[in-house]
Write a protein that holds these residues in place. Structure first.
Motif, PDB file in Angstrom:
ATOM      1  N   GLY A  21     -76.703 -65.904  67.722  1.00  0.00           N
ATOM      2  CA  GLY A  21     -76.108 -67.023  66.980  1.00  0.00           C
ATOM      3  C   GLY A  21     -76.000 -66.721  65.495  1.00  0.00           C
ATOM      4  O   GLY A  21     -74.979 -67.000  64.863  1.00  0.00           O
ATOM      5  N   LEU A  22     -77.038 -66.132  64.930  1.00  0.00           N
ATOM      6  CA  LEU A  22     -77.011 -65.772  63.508  1.00  0.00           C
ATOM      7  C   LEU A  22     -75.952 -64.715  63.231  1.00  0.00           C
ATOM      8  O   LEU A  22     -75.180 -64.828  62.272  1.00  0.00           O
ATOM      9  CB  LEU A  22     -78.395 -65.270  63.078  1.00  0.00           C
ATOM     10  CG  LEU A  22     -78.532 -64.844  61.629  1.00  0.00           C
ATOM     11  CD1 LEU A  22     -78.267 -66.010  60.697  1.00  0.00           C
ATOM     12  CD2 LEU A  22     -79.904 -64.268  61.382  1.00  0.00           C
ATOM     13  N   ALA A  23     -75.878 -63.692  64.076  1.00  0.00           N
ATOM     14  CA  ALA A  23     -74.888 -62.628  63.880  1.00  0.00           C
ATOM     15  C   ALA A  23     -73.461 -63.184  63.988  1.00  0.00           C
ATOM     16  O   ALA A  23     -72.588 -62.811  63.198  1.00  0.00           O
ATOM     17  CB  ALA A  23     -75.107 -61.512  64.892  1.00  0.00           C
ATOM     18  N   LEU A  24     -73.234 -64.069  64.947  1.00  0.00           N
ATOM     19  CA  LEU A  24     -71.899 -64.658  65.083  1.00  0.00           C
ATOM     20  C   LEU A  24     -71.569 -65.545  63.890  1.00  0.00           C
ATOM     21  O   LEU A  24     -70.430 -65.552  63.417  1.00  0.00           O
ATOM     22  CB  LEU A  24     -71.805 -65.447  66.391  1.00  0.00           C
ATOM     23  CG  LEU A  24     -71.838 -64.595  67.658  1.00  0.00           C
ATOM     24  CD1 LEU A  24     -72.007 -65.479  68.886  1.00  0.00           C
ATOM     25  CD2 LEU A  24     -70.597 -63.739  67.773  1.00  0.00           C
ATOM     26  N   ALA A  25     -72.556 -66.267  63.393  1.00  0.00           N
ATOM     27  CA  ALA A  25     -72.329 -67.113  62.215  1.00  0.00           C
ATOM     28  C   ALA A  25     -71.998 -66.266  60.985  1.00  0.00           C
ATOM     29  O   ALA A  25     -71.192 -66.672  60.148  1.00  0.00           O
ATOM     30  CB  ALA A  25     -73.559 -67.976  61.946  1.00  0.00           C
ATOM     31  N   LEU A  26     -72.599 -65.087  60.881  1.00  0.00           N
ATOM     32  CA  LEU A  26     -72.285 -64.191  59.771  1.00  0.00           C
ATOM     33  C   LEU A  26     -70.915 -63.534  59.939  1.00  0.00           C
ATOM     34  O   LEU A  26     -70.246 -63.232  58.950  1.00  0.00           O
ATOM     35  CB  LEU A  26     -73.374 -63.123  59.629  1.00  0.00           C
ATOM     36  CG  LEU A  26     -74.750 -63.631  59.211  1.00  0.00           C
ATOM     37  CD1 LEU A  26     -75.774 -62.509  59.287  1.00  0.00           C
ATOM     38  CD2 LEU A  26     -74.704 -64.245  57.830  1.00  0.00           C
ATOM     39  N   PHE A  27     -70.506 -63.313  61.178  1.00  0.00           N
ATOM     40  CA  PHE A  27     -69.227 -62.668  61.445  1.00  0.00           C
ATOM     41  C   PHE A  27     -68.037 -63.612  61.206  1.00  0.00           C
ATOM     42  O   PHE A  27     -66.972 -63.172  60.753  1.00  0.00           O
ATOM     43  CB  PHE A  27     -69.196 -62.160  62.889  1.00  0.00           C
ATOM     44  CG  PHE A  27     -67.819 -61.781  63.358  1.00  0.00           C
ATOM     45  CD1 PHE A  27     -67.230 -60.597  62.937  1.00  0.00           C
ATOM     46  CD2 PHE A  27     -67.098 -62.618  64.192  1.00  0.00           C
ATOM     47  CE1 PHE A  27     -65.952 -60.253  63.350  1.00  0.00           C
ATOM     48  CE2 PHE A  27     -65.824 -62.285  64.617  1.00  0.00           C
ATOM     49  CZ  PHE A  27     -65.249 -61.097  64.192  1.00  0.00           C
ATOM     50  N   LEU A  28     -68.186 -64.881  61.521  1.00  0.00           N
ATOM     51  CA  LEU A  28     -67.050 -65.809  61.476  1.00  0.00           C
ATOM     52  C   LEU A  28     -66.341 -65.884  60.119  1.00  0.00           C
ATOM     53  O   LEU A  28     -65.109 -65.885  60.088  1.00  0.00           O
ATOM     54  CB  LEU A  28     -67.473 -67.200  61.933  1.00  0.00           C
ATOM     55  CG  LEU A  28     -67.488 -67.372  63.447  1.00  0.00           C
ATOM     56  CD1 LEU A  28     -68.033 -68.745  63.817  1.00  0.00           C
ATOM     57  CD2 LEU A  28     -66.116 -67.163  64.044  1.00  0.00           C
ATOM     58  N   PRO A  29     -67.040 -65.945  58.989  1.00  0.00           N
ATOM     59  CA  PRO A  29     -66.300 -65.966  57.711  1.00  0.00           C
ATOM     60  C   PRO A  29     -65.421 -64.729  57.516  1.00  0.00           C
ATOM     61  O   PRO A  29     -64.287 -64.849  57.052  1.00  0.00           O
ATOM     62  CB  PRO A  29     -67.405 -66.038  56.649  1.00  0.00           C
ATOM     63  CG  PRO A  29     -68.551 -66.655  57.354  1.00  0.00           C
ATOM     64  CD  PRO A  29     -68.478 -66.162  58.782  1.00  0.00           C
ATOM     65  N   LEU A  30     -65.929 -63.556  57.903  1.00  0.00           N
ATOM     66  CA  LEU A  30     -65.121 -62.335  57.809  1.00  0.00           C
ATOM     67  C   LEU A  30     -63.897 -62.434  58.717  1.00  0.00           C
ATOM     68  O   LEU A  30     -62.793 -62.071  58.322  1.00  0.00           O
ATOM     69  CB  LEU A  30     -65.961 -61.115  58.189  1.00  0.00           C
ATOM     70  CG  LEU A  30     -65.201 -59.795  58.274  1.00  0.00           C
ATOM     71  CD1 LEU A  30     -64.695 -59.379  56.900  1.00  0.00           C
ATOM     72  CD2 LEU A  30     -66.081 -58.717  58.880  1.00  0.00           C
ATOM     73  N   HIS A  31     -64.097 -62.934  59.908  1.00  0.00           N
ATOM     74  CA  HIS A  31     -62.997 -63.094  60.861  1.00  0.00           C
ATOM     75  C   HIS A  31     -61.915 -64.026  60.300  1.00  0.00           C
ATOM     76  O   HIS A  31     -60.717 -63.715  60.364  1.00  0.00           O
ATOM     77  CB  HIS A  31     -63.550 -63.635  62.173  1.00  0.00           C
ATOM     78  CG  HIS A  31     -62.534 -63.865  63.228  1.00  0.00           C
ATOM     79  ND1 HIS A  31     -61.837 -62.837  63.837  1.00  0.00           N
ATOM     80  CD2 HIS A  31     -62.075 -65.008  63.784  1.00  0.00           C
ATOM     81  CE1 HIS A  31     -61.004 -63.343  64.729  1.00  0.00           C
ATOM     82  NE2 HIS A  31     -61.134 -64.658  64.713  1.00  0.00           N
ATOM     83  N   PHE A  32     -62.321 -65.151  59.744  1.00  0.00           N
ATOM     84  CA  PHE A  32     -61.351 -66.087  59.181  1.00  0.00           C
ATOM     85  C   PHE A  32     -60.665 -65.504  57.952  1.00  0.00           C
ATOM     86  O   PHE A  32     -59.477 -65.756  57.715  1.00  0.00           O
ATOM     87  CB  PHE A  32     -62.009 -67.425  58.850  1.00  0.00           C
ATOM     88  CG  PHE A  32     -62.430 -68.189  60.070  1.00  0.00           C
ATOM     89  CD1 PHE A  32     -61.613 -68.289  61.181  1.00  0.00           C
ATOM     90  CD2 PHE A  32     -63.660 -68.796  60.116  1.00  0.00           C
ATOM     91  CE1 PHE A  32     -61.999 -68.988  62.308  1.00  0.00           C
ATOM     92  CE2 PHE A  32     -64.058 -69.508  61.239  1.00  0.00           C
ATOM     93  CZ  PHE A  32     -63.232 -69.595  62.342  1.00  0.00           C
TER      94      PHE A  32
END
Length: 113
Positions: A21-32
């Protein structure tokens, strides 16, 4: 005699769910941010997309899909714990969830190569 919580097999499922969950939360801003490049700077997006042909990026994509699958199946496990009568097979079902997550991400990885 009660065992410490960290020696329980499902503690790993708890830790994997939190880390994914933490890794996905960190990835999402980069993805957007990358998605926004499609609207604001198409040339930069094209340059970034060329980077995705790198084998290291393919491996990182495998890791990302693995984390997504682990988080998804871990969430289903939590829902089952809260909403269903739960048998004594916790360890087997948790291992099956991780195996299924590995299968899903491995399939994605093989398609991406």
């Amino acid at each position: 005699m009660m065992r410490p919580a960290r020696s329980h097999p499902l503690w790993l499922a708890f830790v994997l769910h939190r880390i994914s969950g933490l890794a996905l939360a960190l990835f999402l801003p980069l993805h957007f941010w990358v998605l926004a490049k499609a609207l604001t700077a198409p040339a930069q997006l094209d340059a970034f997309l060329r980077l995705t042909d790198n084998p290291a990026v393919k491996l990182a994509e495998f890791g990302l899909v693995f984390l997504l699958a682990v988080h998804f199946f871990g969430g289903l496990r939590l829902l089952a714990l809260e909403l269903l009568p739960w048998p004594a097979r916790h360890k087997t079902l948790a291992a099956a969830a991780v195996a299924l997550a590995f299968f899903v991400s491995g399939t994605f990885f093989l398609e991406a190569i």
